[in-house]
Design an enzyme around this catalytic site. Sequence first.
Site, PDB file in Angstrom:
ATOM      1  N   LYS A 170       0.851  -1.186   0.000  1.00  0.00           N
ATOM      2  CA  LYS A 170       0.000   0.000   0.000  1.00  0.00           C
ATOM      3  C   LYS A 170       0.889   1.240   0.000  1.00  0.00           C
ATOM      4  O   LYS A 170       1.592   1.511   0.962  1.00  0.00           O
ATOM      5  CB  LYS A 170      -0.917   0.038   1.227  1.00  0.00           C
ATOM      6  N   GLU A 201      11.559   1.587   8.916  1.00  0.00           N
ATOM      7  CA  GLU A 201      12.468   2.669   8.479  1.00  0.00           C
ATOM      8  C   GLU A 201      11.739   3.962   8.794  1.00  0.00           C
ATOM      9  O   GLU A 201      10.852   4.375   8.044  1.00  0.00           O
ATOM     10  CB  GLU A 201      12.733   2.563   6.975  1.00  0.00           C
ATOM     11  N   CYS A 234      14.330  11.488   4.527  1.00  0.00           N
ATOM     12  CA  CYS A 234      14.545  11.075   5.919  1.00  0.00           C
ATOM     13  C   CYS A 234      15.999  11.202   6.347  1.00  0.00           C
ATOM     14  O   CYS A 234      16.281  11.311   7.528  1.00  0.00           O
ATOM     15  CB  CYS A 234      14.069   9.651   6.106  1.00  0.00           C
TER      16      CYS A 234
HETATM   17  P1  NAD Z   1       3.438   8.460   7.372  1.00  0.00           P
HETATM   18  O1  NAD Z   1       3.922   7.640   8.504  1.00  0.00           O
HETATM   19  O2  NAD Z   1       2.410   9.470   7.632  1.00  0.00           O
HETATM   20  O3  NAD Z   1       2.867   7.519   6.218  1.00  0.00           O
HETATM   21  C1  NAD Z   1       3.612   6.441   5.708  1.00  0.00           C
HETATM   22  C2  NAD Z   1       2.668   5.376   5.206  1.00  0.00           C
HETATM   23  O4  NAD Z   1       1.898   4.860   6.299  1.00  0.00           O
HETATM   24  C3  NAD Z   1       1.661   5.864   4.177  1.00  0.00           C
HETATM   25  O5  NAD Z   1       1.453   4.841   3.226  1.00  0.00           O
HETATM   26  C4  NAD Z   1       0.402   6.080   5.004  1.00  0.00           C
HETATM   27  O6  NAD Z   1      -0.781   5.968   4.267  1.00  0.00           O
HETATM   28  C5  NAD Z   1       0.518   4.945   5.993  1.00  0.00           C
HETATM   29  N1  NAD Z   1      -0.209   5.177   7.239  1.00  0.00           N
HETATM   30  C6  NAD Z   1      -0.459   6.374   7.849  1.00  0.00           C
HETATM   31  N2  NAD Z   1      -1.156   6.177   8.983  1.00  0.00           N
HETATM   32  C7  NAD Z   1      -1.330   4.844   9.106  1.00  0.00           C
HETATM   33  C8  NAD Z   1      -1.976   4.014  10.073  1.00  0.00           C
HETATM   34  N3  NAD Z   1      -2.533   4.511  11.166  1.00  0.00           N
HETATM   35  N4  NAD Z   1      -1.979   2.689   9.877  1.00  0.00           N
HETATM   36  C9  NAD Z   1      -1.380   2.160   8.796  1.00  0.00           C
HETATM   37  N5  NAD Z   1      -0.760   2.875   7.837  1.00  0.00           N
HETATM   38  C10 NAD Z   1      -0.730   4.206   7.996  1.00  0.00           C
HETATM   39  O7  NAD Z   1       4.749   9.101   6.725  1.00  0.00           O
HETATM   40  P2  NAD Z   1       4.829  10.086   5.479  1.00  0.00           P
HETATM   41  O8  NAD Z   1       4.391  11.436   5.901  1.00  0.00           O
HETATM   42  O9  NAD Z   1       4.204   9.477   4.272  1.00  0.00           O
HETATM   43  O10 NAD Z   1       6.424  10.071   5.216  1.00  0.00           O
HETATM   44  C11 NAD Z   1       7.304  10.926   5.867  1.00  0.00           C
HETATM   45  C12 NAD Z   1       8.012  10.208   6.993  1.00  0.00           C
HETATM   46  O11 NAD Z   1       8.677   9.054   6.486  1.00  0.00           O
HETATM   47  C13 NAD Z   1       9.095  11.055   7.609  1.00  0.00           C
HETATM   48  O12 NAD Z   1       9.065  10.925   9.005  1.00  0.00           O
HETATM   49  C14 NAD Z   1      10.375  10.445   7.044  1.00  0.00           C
HETATM   50  O13 NAD Z   1      11.512  10.655   7.845  1.00  0.00           O
HETATM   51  C15 NAD Z   1      10.008   9.015   6.960  1.00  0.00           C
HETATM   52  N6  NAD Z   1      10.872   8.312   6.003  1.00  0.00           N
HETATM   53  C16 NAD Z   1      11.772   7.426   6.495  1.00  0.00           C
HETATM   54  C17 NAD Z   1      12.613   6.766   5.628  1.00  0.00           C
HETATM   55  C18 NAD Z   1      13.620   5.772   6.134  1.00  0.00           C
HETATM   56  O14 NAD Z   1      14.145   5.022   5.334  1.00  0.00           O
HETATM   57  N7  NAD Z   1      13.894   5.714   7.420  1.00  0.00           N
HETATM   58  C19 NAD Z   1      12.538   7.009   4.251  1.00  0.00           C
HETATM   59  C20 NAD Z   1      11.602   7.927   3.797  1.00  0.00           C
HETATM   60  C21 NAD Z   1      10.761   8.570   4.695  1.00  0.00           C
END
Ligand code: NAD
Length: 489
Positions: A182, A260, A294
Amino acid sequence: MTRTFAPEALIRKDNFIGGRWVPAIDGACFAVTDPADGSLIAEVADSDIADARAATDAAAAALPAWRETLPKERAEILRRWHALIVANQDALGALISREQGKPLAEGRGEVAYGASYVAWFAEEATRIYGDLIPQQQRGKRMSAVKEPIGIVAAITPWNFPLAMIARKIAPALAAGCTVVGKPAEDTPLTASALVLLAHEAGVPPGVLNLITASRQRTVAAVSDWLRDARVRKITFTGSTAVGKHLARESADTLKKLSLELGGNAPFIVFDDADLEAAAAGLIAAKFRNGGQTCVCPNRVYVQAGVYERFAALLADRVSAMKVGPASDTEVQIGPMINERAVQKIARHVDDAITRGARILTGGTRLPALGPNFFAPTVLVDADSRMELCSEETFGPVVPLFRFNEECEAIEAANATPYGLASYFYTNDMKRIERVSRALEAGLVGINEGAISSEAAPFGGVKESGYGREGSKYGLDDYLSIKYLCQGNL
Ligand code: NAD
């Protein structure tokens, strides 16, 4: 001949389940828009629990045959997928730029980066060795074999809509797992295009399934995977808050997790550093994807002796950066992903100013370009009371903190619950040894700002999560070890 697609022909609006494109069971859709101007790109399937369940059913049905394929057969499919991604680099890059906003050159770069993981895991698929354990007792033979863990649920963020999901699907398929995925609600189209190409490459029906969902429906849809005992692993990239939620909610079925999560990367410039190189490295690391990465440096610590000189050098370069829509080929910084993201950046800058920081360049939104643009910004006199010190800003803002002693910089760098990337610049060999050991982070850039590679382990410590993607370690998260003890020999 490797087939190429026009950008529009890569767009799919439905879920991909059991080898077929199907709408959400109740027919619901949600809008995907261009962050540069808010224009509609497509209405895509808004999945619910029943769609998530159908994807798991398909993945479960496909698992027995897929796990029995020979590694070299899986490798061949992955190689074909890689060739298709590379052949469609321009179209995929344009799609990434359109739905996510990164400049076109960066969109193409992301395609190459994501593809490199597919090529890497095509090779790794053929190197899943076990061990013959040195004999401990006569008449007994002990060995360890690695097996695919089972169905993998992959949940990914919007900031790298191709690379993040490619580097989960590729190792899962290489290991012999089946996948339900997803993508983020802001950027589902790139993931669907990638799945279209995987299908074209010969991934059998049911082995790779993808559902899309709005933010509202995501929680319910994903919760079905969290509760379903058939799903043995969750691989997630995204925020720390959601990562913790997934860990809690999947505890009842004790799934294996790779998380991650968010970062708050320090970037330290010591007074013996090559300042030109440090400024170039900082710009490369910080402004990629408009600071929405990130591994972006979030806090820049500069030693007092070079503070003013480094600040001036940096501000000079940052003020020359061009901001605009991704469609303009000269643009270096595109729009932020959405209004919420810009509001957070503006809040961090305002808070820093109120607490005594000064703007050297930028510092404002750019309404003439659109509601989602923010000027590349350099702030001086930042300190630890400011919100941008403790929270990931996720935007084009560089706050410069001043320090005197090495130990002070290390203490400040580690004073965060996160531990993903870190960077430092120095020309002192002994300091390189000391500081690289002292930094609490999964990745350390030493006189280098561009550190990600498919050949290297990517992942964090502390609240940046656990698990590693890429490298020879990247398959481990998708395999379980089985011990075989044969007696009566
Ligand atoms: P997010 O956590 O809001 O969303 C990530 C994913 O999780 C999306 O697909 C979203 O739809 C899903 N999601 C959101 N709420 C959920 C829930 N309650 N249950 C299940 N799934 C859910 O993150 P974002 O805003 O899309 O991305 C930015 C974040 O990602 C930043 O904190 C960034 O640092 C992190 N990031 C980390 C890495 C890494 O490799 N460590 C890489 C890229 C981004």
